[in-house]
Design an enzyme around this catalytic site. Sequence first.
Site, mmCIF file in Angstrom:
data_model
loop_
_atom_site.group_PDB
_atom_site.id
_atom_site.type_symbol
_atom_site.label_atom_id
_atom_site.label_comp_id
_atom_site.label_asym_id
_atom_site.label_seq_id
_atom_site.Cartn_x
_atom_site.Cartn_y
_atom_site.Cartn_z
ATOM 1 N N GLU A 36 0.844 -1.199 0.000
ATOM 2 C CA GLU A 36 0.000 0.000 0.000
ATOM 3 C C GLU A 36 0.875 1.243 0.000
ATOM 4 O O GLU A 36 1.749 1.392 0.845
ATOM 5 C CB GLU A 36 -0.930 0.004 1.217
ATOM 6 C CG GLU A 36 -1.777 1.254 1.366
ATOM 7 C CD GLU A 36 -2.634 1.558 0.146
ATOM 8 O OE1 GLU A 36 -2.443 2.644 -0.427
ATOM 9 O OE2 GLU A 36 -3.464 0.703 -0.232
ATOM 10 N N GLY A 184 -23.528 16.801 -9.931
ATOM 11 C CA GLY A 184 -23.801 15.369 -9.947
ATOM 12 C C GLY A 184 -24.871 14.994 -8.945
ATOM 13 O O GLY A 184 -24.864 15.485 -7.811
ATOM 14 N N SER A 185 -25.807 14.130 -9.363
ATOM 15 C CA SER A 185 -26.904 13.725 -8.478
ATOM 16 C C SER A 185 -26.929 12.213 -8.277
ATOM 17 O O SER A 185 -27.989 11.603 -8.195
ATOM 18 C CB SER A 185 -28.246 14.206 -9.038
ATOM 19 O OG SER A 185 -28.525 13.624 -10.302
ATOM 20 N N GLY A 186 -25.723 11.631 -8.220
ATOM 21 C CA GLY A 186 -25.615 10.220 -7.885
ATOM 22 C C GLY A 186 -25.500 10.049 -6.375
ATOM 23 O O GLY A 186 -25.866 10.936 -5.595
ATOM 24 N N ALA A 275 -19.058 16.086 -7.669
ATOM 25 C CA ALA A 275 -19.455 14.713 -7.356
ATOM 26 C C ALA A 275 -19.854 13.999 -8.641
ATOM 27 O O ALA A 275 -20.974 13.513 -8.797
ATOM 28 C CB ALA A 275 -20.610 14.719 -6.351
ATOM 29 N N THR A 276 -18.912 13.951 -9.568
ATOM 30 C CA THR A 276 -19.187 13.436 -10.909
ATOM 31 C C THR A 276 -18.695 12.001 -11.111
ATOM 32 O O THR A 276 -18.503 11.553 -12.241
ATOM 33 C CB THR A 276 -18.537 14.356 -11.958
ATOM 34 O OG1 THR A 276 -17.186 14.638 -11.566
ATOM 35 C CG2 THR A 276 -19.289 15.661 -12.072
ATOM 36 N N HIS A 459 -43.902 -9.373 12.461
ATOM 37 C CA HIS A 459 -44.852 -8.255 12.573
ATOM 38 C C HIS A 459 -44.762 -7.648 13.967
ATOM 39 O O HIS A 459 -44.692 -8.376 14.951
ATOM 40 C CB HIS A 459 -46.285 -8.760 12.337
ATOM 41 C CG HIS A 459 -47.323 -7.686 12.524
ATOM 42 N ND1 HIS A 459 -47.548 -6.708 11.580
ATOM 43 C CD2 HIS A 459 -48.174 -7.430 13.562
ATOM 44 C CE1 HIS A 459 -48.507 -5.901 12.022
ATOM 45 N NE2 HIS A 459 -48.900 -6.319 13.220
#
Length: 476
Positions: A36, A184-186, A275-276, A459
């Site tokens: 890493e 962006g709207s993801g 936010a694409t 339930h």
Amino acid sequence: MSQGFDYDLVIIGAGVGGHGAALHAVKCGLKTAIVEAGVMGGTCVNRGCIPSKALLAASGRVRELRDAHHLKTLGIQLGGISFDRETIANHADNTVSKLRGELVNSLKRLNVDVIEGWGKLAGNQKVVVETANGEKTITAKDIMLAPGSVPWVPPGIEVDGKTVFTSDHAIKLDWLPQWIAIIGSGYIGLEFADIYTALGSEVTMIEALDRLMPTFDPDIAKQAQRVLIAPRDIETRVGVLAAKVTPGAPVVIELMDPKTKEVVEVLEVDACLVATGRIPATKNLGLESVGAETDRRGFLPVNDAMQLLAGGEPVPHVWAIGDAMGKMMLAHAASAQGVAVIENICGRPRTIDYRSIPAAAFTHPEMSFVGLTEPAAEELGKEEGFEVAAVRTYFKGNSKAIAEGETDGIAKVIYRKDTGEILGVHIFGYHAADLIQEAANAIANRESVNELAFSVHTHPTLSEVLDEAYKRAATV
């Protein structure tokens, strides 16, 4: 232990996928090392799933406690609610540190060698690691590439990390802009719109395609727009491109008509979150040393067994998983892929059933899905010669949702008319991210609504939303 090699397996990348693969490899008796270059845990732990969920948890409580009308219906009255931005940010940071520490400790307990540095292929069954102390060459019978992904910034957008930034910066919550544009709207855009509006920011959401939330099933997107967008301090711009974004005070955003290429509006805001989506982190992996190359989008080409391909043929002993192969860019998908690769290495052939892998956006309320959207299912039906049907049930008729005062929600089940096989399930509502797992298991087993209609649900619970859907869909 493979004769003549330093390790049975070397994994390049210690995100959730690489970590899960390492744990399973040790369980299967493989001597394993993980390489890493950055911080352990990759995107999910450090810059994605974990810190964003910590921010959503804190901001969601603020939203809930400020909803006086909702609380009043439950017989609760509160005085003024305040919050401390820095403490919320610290909560996210502390959560990340704790989980990253647990990840590192789990590897140490199992004697997985952790090598810090940039790892890349150096020919057949060989890896070179650029460490702080120079290059180190190690050999392994098998090598797994798990380099992950990075945020994608479209051309014309200048990121300064302060006023124009990606989710990598946003999770630090360094400040709360009064007015922020989100491109962006993801998943990422929706979750941060949830965080920012809960903490008092105004949001303008910009989506290049012709509708908000284009990757979600249309029914779910419609319901989510009614609950997550319309009543909140969110403006929307749909069908326009953020052609140019210039950092500063204010941030200047030029919106362009994608057809005419003309600038149709100029926004001046305090901040802009890009936010694409994300792109694979596949540069400088030494692919050329084994004759391989990425596809035109930068993804690592693999076959169903997740073997790296060169010229369409598998590269011996080289595998690839996670965001960098581009099948489903989700942490749990990467983990499943890593485990499957170990099984393949050990001679127990395994592939991934991507249709049964669920996904969720942790907004308030949540959105989740598994399988196909209705348009995609209908397309498949045309190709394979079957008809598709869908049923919808609503949280407003669910006893538990009514008791909680959380009745905004819908569950949609898409299935084959002939066999009843479930093709997709989409949920918007309270605890949708937890509810989807039942549907994911059903799709994994290719179950029919005709059988599921006879399953028994506790339930009163929210799971009865799905129970009702199965019963409505059943033809027997």
